[in-house]
Design an enzyme around this catalytic site. Sequence first.
Site, PDB file in Angstrom:
ATOM      1  N   LYS A 174       1.284  -1.379   0.257  1.00 48.76           N
ATOM      2  CA  LYS A 174      -0.251   0.025   0.043  1.00 48.76           C
ATOM      3  C   LYS A 174       0.773   1.415   0.079  1.00 48.76           C
ATOM      4  CE  LYS A 174      -1.648   2.468   3.599  1.00 48.76           C
ATOM      5  NZ  LYS A 174      -2.050   3.502   2.499  1.00 48.76           N
ATOM      6  N   GLY A 227       7.288   5.694   7.304  1.00 52.14           N
ATOM      7  CA  GLY A 227       6.185   6.271   7.896  1.00 52.14           C
ATOM      8  C   GLY A 227       6.097   6.898   9.032  1.00 52.14           C
ATOM      9  N   THR A 229       6.116   8.027  13.385  1.00 49.86           N
ATOM     10  CA  THR A 229       6.654   7.384  14.394  1.00 49.86           C
ATOM     11  C   THR A 229       5.443   6.658  15.281  1.00 49.86           C
ATOM     12  OG1 THR A 229       8.553   8.338  15.546  1.00 49.86           O
ATOM     13  CG2 THR A 229       7.672   7.298  16.897  1.00 49.86           C
ATOM     14  N   THR A 231       2.641   6.492  13.831  1.00 51.23           N
ATOM     15  CA  THR A 231       1.606   4.990  13.246  1.00 51.23           C
ATOM     16  C   THR A 231       2.550   3.519  13.546  1.00 51.23           C
ATOM     17  OG1 THR A 231       1.252   6.572  11.360  1.00 51.23           O
ATOM     18  CG2 THR A 231       1.174   4.334  10.675  1.00 51.23           C
ATOM     19  N   GLU A 249      10.788   2.032  10.228  1.00 51.04           N
ATOM     20  CA  GLU A 249      11.891   3.281   9.294  1.00 51.04           C
ATOM     21  C   GLU A 249      11.012   3.944   9.742  1.00 51.04           C
ATOM     22  OE1 GLU A 249      13.527   6.090   8.144  1.00 51.04           O
ATOM     23  OE2 GLU A 249      13.259   5.514   6.244  1.00 51.04           O
ATOM     24  N   CYS A 283      13.149  12.189   5.489  1.00 48.93           N
ATOM     25  CA  CYS A 283      13.477  12.293   6.603  1.00 48.93           C
ATOM     26  C   CYS A 283      14.883  11.968   7.531  1.00 48.93           C
ATOM     27  CB  CYS A 283      12.964  10.602   7.320  1.00 48.93           C
ATOM     28  SG  CYS A 283      13.916   9.619   6.033  1.00 48.93           S
ATOM     29  N   GLU A 384       9.368  16.329  15.003  1.00 49.34           N
ATOM     30  CA  GLU A 384       9.516  16.612  13.875  1.00 49.34           C
ATOM     31  C   GLU A 384       8.848  17.246  13.213  1.00 49.34           C
ATOM     32  OE1 GLU A 384       8.461  12.442  11.623  1.00 49.34           O
ATOM     33  OE2 GLU A 384      10.724  12.665  10.794  1.00 49.34           O
TER      34      GLU A 384
HETATM   35  O1  TXE Z   1       2.067   9.216   8.134  1.00 49.83           O
HETATM   36  P1  TXE Z   1       2.124   8.000   8.395  1.00 49.83           P
HETATM   37  P2  TXE Z   1       1.542  10.996   8.316  1.00 49.83           P
HETATM   38  C1  TXE Z   1       6.414  12.130  10.091  1.00 49.83           C
HETATM   39  C2  TXE Z   1       6.625  13.226   9.901  1.00 49.83           C
HETATM   40  C3  TXE Z   1       4.840  13.568   9.307  1.00 49.83           C
HETATM   41  C4  TXE Z   1       4.590  12.517   9.951  1.00 49.83           C
HETATM   42  C5  TXE Z   1       2.969  12.076   9.850  1.00 49.83           C
HETATM   43  O2  TXE Z   1       7.220  13.526  10.993  1.00 49.83           O
HETATM   44  O3  TXE Z   1       4.943  14.875   9.667  1.00 49.83           O
HETATM   45  O4  TXE Z   1       4.662  11.039   9.869  1.00 49.83           O
HETATM   46  O5  TXE Z   1       2.856  11.746   8.555  1.00 49.83           O
HETATM   47  C6  TXE Z   1      -0.227   3.984   6.291  1.00 49.83           C
HETATM   48  N1  TXE Z   1      -1.922   1.059   9.652  1.00 49.83           N
HETATM   49  N2  TXE Z   1       6.522  11.695   7.970  1.00 49.83           N
HETATM   50  O6  TXE Z   1       0.526  10.872   8.734  1.00 49.83           O
HETATM   51  O7  TXE Z   1       0.264   8.013   8.706  1.00 49.83           O
HETATM   52  C7  TXE Z   1      -0.707   5.340   5.799  1.00 49.83           C
HETATM   53  O8  TXE Z   1      -1.476   4.655   4.861  1.00 49.83           O
HETATM   54  C8  TXE Z   1      -1.295   1.060   8.308  1.00 49.83           C
HETATM   55  C9  TXE Z   1       8.386  10.732   7.967  1.00 49.83           C
HETATM   56  O9  TXE Z   1       1.637  11.223   6.698  1.00 49.83           O
HETATM   57  O10 TXE Z   1       2.806   7.095   9.663  1.00 49.83           O
HETATM   58  C10 TXE Z   1       0.983   5.781   4.750  1.00 49.83           C
HETATM   59  O11 TXE Z   1       0.552   4.415   3.879  1.00 49.83           O
HETATM   60  N3  TXE Z   1      -0.694   1.455   7.686  1.00 49.83           N
HETATM   61  C11 TXE Z   1       8.036   9.576   7.667  1.00 49.83           C
HETATM   62  C12 TXE Z   1       2.431   5.395   5.581  1.00 49.83           C
HETATM   63  O12 TXE Z   1       1.545   4.831   6.950  1.00 49.83           O
HETATM   64  C13 TXE Z   1      -1.161   2.981   8.455  1.00 49.83           C
HETATM   65  C14 TXE Z   1       7.684   9.697   5.989  1.00 49.83           C
HETATM   66  C15 TXE Z   1       2.795   6.670   6.447  1.00 49.83           C
HETATM   67  O13 TXE Z   1       1.941   7.185   7.106  1.00 49.83           O
HETATM   68  C16 TXE Z   1      -1.693   2.993   9.455  1.00 49.83           C
HETATM   69  C17 TXE Z   1       5.899  10.099   6.289  1.00 49.83           C
HETATM   70  C18 TXE Z   1      -2.213   1.709  10.214  1.00 49.83           C
HETATM   71  N4  TXE Z   1      -2.713   1.905  11.016  1.00 49.83           N
HETATM   72  C19 TXE Z   1       5.455  10.700   7.960  1.00 49.83           C
HETATM   73  N5  TXE Z   1      -1.679   4.434  10.107  1.00 49.83           N
HETATM   74  C20 TXE Z   1       9.149   8.967   7.369  1.00 49.83           C
HETATM   75  N6  TXE Z   1      10.229   8.166   8.056  1.00 49.83           N
HETATM   76  O14 TXE Z   1      10.098   9.379   6.007  1.00 49.83           O
HETATM   77  C21 TXE Z   1      -1.619   5.961   8.421  1.00 49.83           C
HETATM   78  N7  TXE Z   1      -1.011   3.925   7.621  1.00 49.83           N
END
Ligand code: TXE
Length: 480
Positions: A174, A227, A229, A231, A249, A283, A384
């Site tokens: 996904k 994604g 932290t 999540t 990660e 990140c 972050e």
């Molecule tokens: O990320 P999410 P978001 C950080 C950055 C950002 C914050 C939130 O600080 O502001 O995270 O971003 C999927 N079960 N990073 O809300 O939600 C979601 O659909 C399974 C750092 O956009 O973590 C997407 O595909 N999956 C980071 C993925 O998780 C779930 C890059 C990431 O989204 C889920 C992005 C669930 N319950 C944001 N909920 C990096 N490390 O590079 C969400 N997702």
Amino acid sequence: MNKVLNYINGQFVDPVNDNWLDNYSPADGDIYGHIPDSSKEDVAQAYLAAKEAFPAWSQTTLEARSRLLIKISELLEANLERFAEAESKDNGKPISLARSVDIPRAASNFRFFGNAITQFASESHESVGQHAMNFTLRQPIGVVGCISPWNLPLYLFTWKIAPAIAAGNCIVAKPSEVTPMTAFLLGDICTEAGLPKGVLNIVHGSGHTTGQAIIEHPGIKAISFTGGTTTGAHIAKTAAPMFKKLSLELGGKNPNIIFSDCDYDAMLETTVRSSFANQGQICLCGSRIFVEASIYDRFKTDFVEKVKQLKVGHPSAPDTDIGALVSKSHLEKVAGYIDIAGNEGGTLLCGGHKVTVDGYENGYYFEPTIIEIDSNDCRVNQEEIFGPIVTIMPFEGEKEALKMANAVKYGLSATIWTNNLKRAMSMSNQLQAGIIWINTWMLRDLRTPFGGVKASGVGREGGFEALRFFTQAKNVCIKY
Ligand code: TXE
């Protein structure tokens, strides 16, 4: 209107429940397409397709797998412009960046793991004196889940998919619901390359519906996630009781530590990039800049001057340095940190405002921003932000730099600028981070382990680490 579809068993299909999400273009704020908000049923179908494909795929020769991955890589390269345009439109990043970094790197991911799998080997252990020989089988896990974020959409999606397929697994994947386009286009390329149906299944949708269905599915035995932290913690909590293998990660709040004995010009140029590349939405960006006191004033003047020259503009304009942020909600989150910094005694050295780009008044633009702050112990230096905002602070000596650098919950990467090798090594040993760059930033060799410590995650991607993650070790002991 663009319509993104799920890619299940080699076919593009609508979501079972006919639920759809809007897809926004960050450059102008318009809805330009719809994507499935896939349910448990869609994930179940994707899982069944993957499960069915697994016996044959896991027995495919390494040479055949390698050839296929390299073919996908070649097709991506042949379609570079189409993919770069799609990525830029979907994410808001400058097209120049999508063209030079995102799509070439996605192609490299396939090529790299296509080659790596032919070199991957396992250990053997002779039990001397016991007349026995042990060898390790590295077997694919089965059906694995790959969930990726929006900041480097195809780049990070393929960073997971390529090693998973190379190792003989089948996938339910996904991409982020905010940036689904290039993952959608990848389906066609996989079909054209001849990837057997069911090996890669792509389901689109939000995290709490589609993502949740993937992490809860009892048949999906491993989850590779990049994604936020929060999540990541939720995924760990959900998947742990099912004993799924996890690679997480997560976020970072990376220090960029600048000593007076560095190569100043190279440092300055790279620091602009490590602060604001991809609108600061990487990140690995160095968002906390610590500068040795003796060069602090000089750095401050030069850095502000350079950053003021960065051009915020439409992602498709050739002279744009800073494109649009990924979404309206993310723009609001980032902008909110300006008030927070003000309340914490921060001084705005440049930027700090939303930008209106002529003709694209509803786009999500924000100025590259530098905040001078006198404490590491405040929200702008601890949380972050993931946008075009950095802080700068002076320090005296290695000890103080190290103390501030490590005083955050995150531990993804760190950059050190110095020509003193002893200092560079001593700092590298003591910095709490998974990746250290000395006199450079984001120089990537795909063979190296990639990942963080503390709240930046667990597990390592990259090279054989990724192939180890996507395989199970089984020891076979023969008595002779
Ligand atoms: O990320 P999410 P978001 C950080 C950055 C950002 C914050 C939130 O600080 O502001 O995270 O971003 C999927 N079960 N990073 O809300 O939600 C979601 O659909 C399974 C750092 O956009 O973590 C997407 O595909 N999956 C980071 C993925 O998780 C779930 C890059 C990431 O989204 C889920 C992005 C669930 N319950 C944001 N909920 C990096 N490390 O590079 C969400 N997702």
